[in-house]
Design a protein around this motif. Sequence first.
Motif, PDB file in Angstrom:
ATOM      1  N   GLN A   7      56.866  15.811 -14.285  1.00 60.69           N
ATOM      2  CA  GLN A   7      58.284  15.410 -14.357  1.00 60.69           C
ATOM      3  C   GLN A   7      58.583  14.162 -13.505  1.00 60.69           C
ATOM      4  O   GLN A   7      59.209  13.213 -13.987  1.00 60.69           O
ATOM      5  CB  GLN A   7      59.151  16.581 -13.909  1.00 60.69           C
ATOM      6  CG  GLN A   7      60.616  16.368 -14.206  1.00 60.69           C
ATOM      7  CD  GLN A   7      61.431  17.623 -13.879  1.00 60.69           C
ATOM      8  OE1 GLN A   7      61.028  18.425 -13.052  1.00 60.69           O
ATOM      9  NE2 GLN A   7      62.539  17.782 -14.551  1.00 60.69           N
ATOM     10  N   ASP A   8      58.096  14.228 -12.279  1.00 59.16           N
ATOM     11  CA  ASP A   8      58.366  13.064 -11.412  1.00 59.16           C
ATOM     12  C   ASP A   8      57.742  11.803 -11.982  1.00 59.16           C
ATOM     13  O   ASP A   8      58.353  10.716 -11.961  1.00 59.16           O
ATOM     14  CB  ASP A   8      57.819  13.332 -10.012  1.00 59.16           C
ATOM     15  CG  ASP A   8      58.720  14.317  -9.269  1.00 59.16           C
ATOM     16  OD1 ASP A   8      59.779  14.688  -9.846  1.00 59.16           O
ATOM     17  OD2 ASP A   8      58.349  14.757  -8.163  1.00 59.16           O
ATOM     18  N   HIS A   9      56.490  11.988 -12.499  1.00 59.12           N
ATOM     19  CA  HIS A   9      55.835  10.802 -13.074  1.00 59.12           C
ATOM     20  C   HIS A   9      56.613  10.264 -14.257  1.00 59.12           C
ATOM     21  O   HIS A   9      56.705   9.053 -14.471  1.00 59.12           O
ATOM     22  CB  HIS A   9      54.395  11.141 -13.516  1.00 59.12           C
ATOM     23  CG  HIS A   9      53.559  11.644 -12.378  1.00 59.12           C
ATOM     24  ND1 HIS A   9      53.332  10.902 -11.214  1.00 59.12           N
ATOM     25  CD2 HIS A   9      52.885  12.807 -12.187  1.00 59.12           C
ATOM     26  CE1 HIS A   9      52.580  11.592 -10.400  1.00 59.12           C
ATOM     27  NE2 HIS A   9      52.294  12.785 -10.970  1.00 59.12           N
ATOM     28  N   LEU A  24      59.551   8.554 -13.022  1.00 55.63           N
ATOM     29  CA  LEU A  24      59.114   7.265 -12.468  1.00 55.63           C
ATOM     30  C   LEU A  24      58.567   6.335 -13.547  1.00 55.63           C
ATOM     31  O   LEU A  24      58.273   5.181 -13.270  1.00 55.63           O
ATOM     32  CB  LEU A  24      58.028   7.484 -11.410  1.00 55.63           C
ATOM     33  CG  LEU A  24      58.481   8.195 -10.132  1.00 55.63           C
ATOM     34  CD1 LEU A  24      57.287   8.588  -9.290  1.00 55.63           C
ATOM     35  CD2 LEU A  24      59.424   7.282  -9.364  1.00 55.63           C
ATOM     36  N   ARG A  25      58.381   6.936 -14.750  1.00 57.80           N
ATOM     37  CA  ARG A  25      57.795   6.228 -15.894  1.00 57.80           C
ATOM     38  C   ARG A  25      56.423   5.696 -15.529  1.00 57.80           C
ATOM     39  O   ARG A  25      55.996   4.615 -15.901  1.00 57.80           O
ATOM     40  CB  ARG A  25      58.700   5.067 -16.353  1.00 57.80           C
ATOM     41  CG  ARG A  25      60.084   5.588 -16.730  1.00 57.80           C
ATOM     42  CD  ARG A  25      60.922   4.577 -17.406  1.00 57.80           C
ATOM     43  NE  ARG A  25      62.290   5.051 -17.580  1.00 57.80           N
ATOM     44  CZ  ARG A  25      62.695   5.859 -18.564  1.00 57.80           C
ATOM     45  NH1 ARG A  25      61.854   6.264 -19.457  1.00 57.80           N
ATOM     46  NH2 ARG A  25      63.972   6.229 -18.645  1.00 57.80           N
ATOM     47  N   ASP A  26      55.715   6.561 -14.774  1.00 59.90           N
ATOM     48  CA  ASP A  26      54.362   6.230 -14.344  1.00 59.90           C
ATOM     49  C   ASP A  26      53.412   6.864 -15.351  1.00 59.90           C
ATOM     50  O   ASP A  26      52.916   7.984 -15.155  1.00 59.90           O
ATOM     51  CB  ASP A  26      54.144   6.761 -12.924  1.00 59.90           C
ATOM     52  CG  ASP A  26      52.816   6.334 -12.361  1.00 59.90           C
ATOM     53  OD1 ASP A  26      52.017   5.691 -13.088  1.00 59.90           O
ATOM     54  OD2 ASP A  26      52.543   6.685 -11.184  1.00 59.90           O
ATOM     55  N   ALA A  39      49.920   8.006 -14.424  1.00 54.72           N
ATOM     56  CA  ALA A  39      49.982   9.230 -13.596  1.00 54.72           C
ATOM     57  C   ALA A  39      50.286  10.450 -14.461  1.00 54.72           C
ATOM     58  O   ALA A  39      49.781  11.542 -14.230  1.00 54.72           O
ATOM     59  CB  ALA A  39      51.065   9.051 -12.531  1.00 54.72           C
TER      60      ALA A  39
END
Lengths: 798, 278
Positions: A65-67, A70-72, A75
């Motif tokens: 979710q965080d990635h 972050l649109r990473d 990752a």
Amino acid sequence: MSEQPAALSTRYSLQARILGAVFVLVLAMYLATLAVLGLPLRDRAQQHLNIGAERELSAMMAAVQDHVLLRDYPAIEQAIRARAFDASILSARFVSPKIAFETRTPPDPQRYPAWFAAILDVRAPHAQSELVVGGTSYGTLAIALDAAPSVQGVWVMAVRFTLLAIGSLIGVMLLLRWHLQVNLRGLYALRTAARTLESGDLSARVSLAYSSPPEVRETKLAFNHMADHVSRLVAALEREHDELLVEKERLRVTIESIGDAVVVTDAAGMIEFLNPKAEELTGFSSGDAQGRRVSEVLPLIDEQNGAPVAGPLELALQRNEVVGLDSHTMIRRQDGATLAISDTAAPIRSADGKVQGGVLVFQDESERRSLMQRLAWQAERDHLTGLLNRRAMESKLAAALHSVQHEARQFIFCYIDLDRFKLVNDTCGHRAGDALLQRLSAIMAQRVEGRNHYLARLGGDEFGLLFVDTALPEALDHIQGLRDEISRFRFEWDDKVFRLGVSLGVTELHGAMTDIGEILAQADTACYHAKSVGGSAIQVYEKTHPALQKINDEMQWVGAITKAFEAHRFALYRQQKVALSPAITTLHYEILLRLRGEDGTIISPGEFLPAAERYGLAPSFDRWVVRNFFAYLDTHPEDEANYAINLSGRSLSDPGTAEFILDEIGQYHFDPERISFEVTETAAIDSLDACERLILALQSRGIQFALDDFGKGQSSFGYLKRLPVAYLKIDGDFVRGMNHDREKLAIVKAMHTLGHELGKQTIAEQVETEEELACLKGMGVDFVQGYLLHRPAPLPVD
Amino acid sequence: MRKIWACLALVLGTACHAAPQTPFAFGVLNHRSLQATAAYWNPILNYVSARSGVPLELHIGRTANETTDRVVAGQLDFAYTNHLFTPKRDRLGWRVLARQDSEGIRGQVVVLDSSPVRTLQELAGKTVAFANPYGFTGYYVPMDDLLRAGIEVAPLFCGNQEAAMGQLLSGEAAAAGVNHQVMASFAQRRQMKYRVLAESEPYFDLAVMASPRVSPADGEKVRQAFVGMSREPEGQRVLRLAAQSLELTKARGFVAADDRDYRNYRSFFSQTRVPVNE
């Protein structure tokens, strides 16, 4: 068809059956449990996989979710790959407007069988979710979970459960087997003991030492009790068997030894066995007779007509009961000879009453039947003369009387009394008398031989002759011829020659006669009269004849006496016998009988006793006197005197007199030594043997005898030796007037002296004067009796 | 020739119009967690995109500093930040379009109400929690107060302001340098009592800024859309929704602003004793 299940049911032991049943039960429970638990487990596994997929999806979503925010994107891919690698995720795919990638991991290698997965039918779960934050979609994440680990888990669980079930089953079976072995040990011990018992060892018992369940223990106890009982039964059976063998041997020896012939047959009547006696009587050996019918071996014929007789054994087998043979049966032996037999046939039954065979017992009856014939002959014959005896003659007379009363026939009866026969007896003895009677009997029998007449000896020297279908004149002719022949007869004995006369009384039978007593009485009366006129005379009974009338009057006494008995008009009197010796203090009496007439007058015995004695009533008097006097003694203990009772000649000759007197004494309690009996010398001599037996029988109880009217007979002295009497009672004819008749005095003196010499006491009767008494005292006579001293008086009855 | 260029331009313009427009990257200086930041800003940006016709896409860095780094690296087109007023970044040419309708934020040095510390001086040598070394009211302003007061403290950077407040609450730090709004909100939410030892002058909160490569028209559209939110029901609903996601009691709209409104920022950075990290 039904034997096979039965064989199956007996093939397997109890232990195998229980173990088998428990095995099947546990297996069924295992399968049921597997079914009950397995199906929900499968659903739960599927559900678990689905939840797992959702959880993995959530976890992966959280991881990325965080990635994503972050649109990473590298990752995101790395996080998805890492997660997919760590978890059992077959594929994971993330799709966003800017990126789409998918990662796949190989499924876990299957460590469970394919069929299990097929049965379980668990599907690989899929889950997907869109990541939206604040209304903005960042992309969609989808995963597919590997079902293999879950299937593997279920497989492991199934294997463990199965192993546990198998382990439990084995454990249960082992425990059950051990338990059964322990608990069935008692049952096996029972089996061993039962087999030992079966092999014949009756001492076999089951040990109660080790513990058993109560049921087995009770069965053991019951078995031991049963074995004890069986042992006792077998011991008893062996004992009984031994006894039976002994009994059988005894029976065999008995059957072979007994005088009876025994034939044993089967139920069909076929002979199985003959004992030696049967072999002897039939002429067949047991072997030869075996298998033959009884009628072949033992052909029966009627003794009288020779006709064949039905065998009793066949009847016994048919009727199933004991059957006796007709007494007139004979057998015809093999050699043709006949043999009289008597036999009894009986069926042999089993316990249930079924006929198993038969036994025929028969005896050689030849001798017995011959003996019976002789006895029958002797029963109606006089043993001395061979003539009919009195009883036979009475029977003939009864038949004749019956005939006269019912038919138009004529019978004449003649009473024959020898004159002067006693002279022969007295002078030459009884042997001579017997020889004389035999000779005369032969003469008389010869005269009636070939005729339908009956000659009988009625007793002593008296005979009876019955003419059948003979008229009185013809009979009288015959009687006269008989009288004449006897008159001519000379009897020689020891150089002595005797001529005898004969008195004959004749009477004709007629329908008005009531009984044979009347016949005998008429003939006797006529004979009495013939004898009274001097003998060797023939007198035909006539009712109107004066002399016979007188005799007939005597006969009236018979009726009067009978009535007097019924009316109790007889009375007991006593007369004292005074002891002349002062040493004798006890009173002595003679019991006298008196008849009280219907008008109350006392009648002396001189009037009724001759008739009573002549017509056979004297014994009745004697018994009446004995019975009543003994009752008197018993009821008057204060009376301590000694008493003498008179006995008639008939009572002397009656063999039952001694027994009667002893029986009467036995009923009371007085001392029998106080009793003595007086018998007339003539009566004693007439029945010398019987009198001797009577005196000896009663002497054994202390009872003494006195010889009455001593001196009246003709040969008194000769008999004194044989008669063990204690007293001699000198006849009154010699006493009366002895004081002035020297001859009488001498006779009395001689008798007294003789008595004392023989150890007997003397009694003088009919002492009526003082002179006579003085003479007797001077002589030393022991007792005196007479009106001078004491007149007869009634017994002092209350 | 003009006709040819006109046709080409029409064709290209039509082609460009027909193709989906690439959204502008809108960076947000995240004072809160990524989730909270996204939950707050996505509805607003969706609204603004729809209203302005300028597509905006939320871009967040792991930290506020990383977001600022992205700005510096030219990866973002719009930003909601107050980090671009330092001298070096000011030269990047970013312009202010709007700001939140608030009275402004203050930097504070706070201690727990139960703390024996009563003055800044008593904090000497003690640990003081801060959000990060780039935060304006969360670091520069309170630290500047401390330095101007001549007090040396041990700074403890906690990532964001609420984390710094958490350290204060747990006792790991004797004091915290905070934004007074964030502090008040945190204290209200956690029932926490605190005491303010020092407080700065007010500064307008973060500004919606546009990169120089954003055309003035797009910039203006975006500004108008932000400013118009509080006047339209849909905009108000979105603002309430955004405020609810942060559990804010009051939804704040945006008002138009320009670089003049943020002169005090630039002035502070030119005078501060705190070394500026750029």
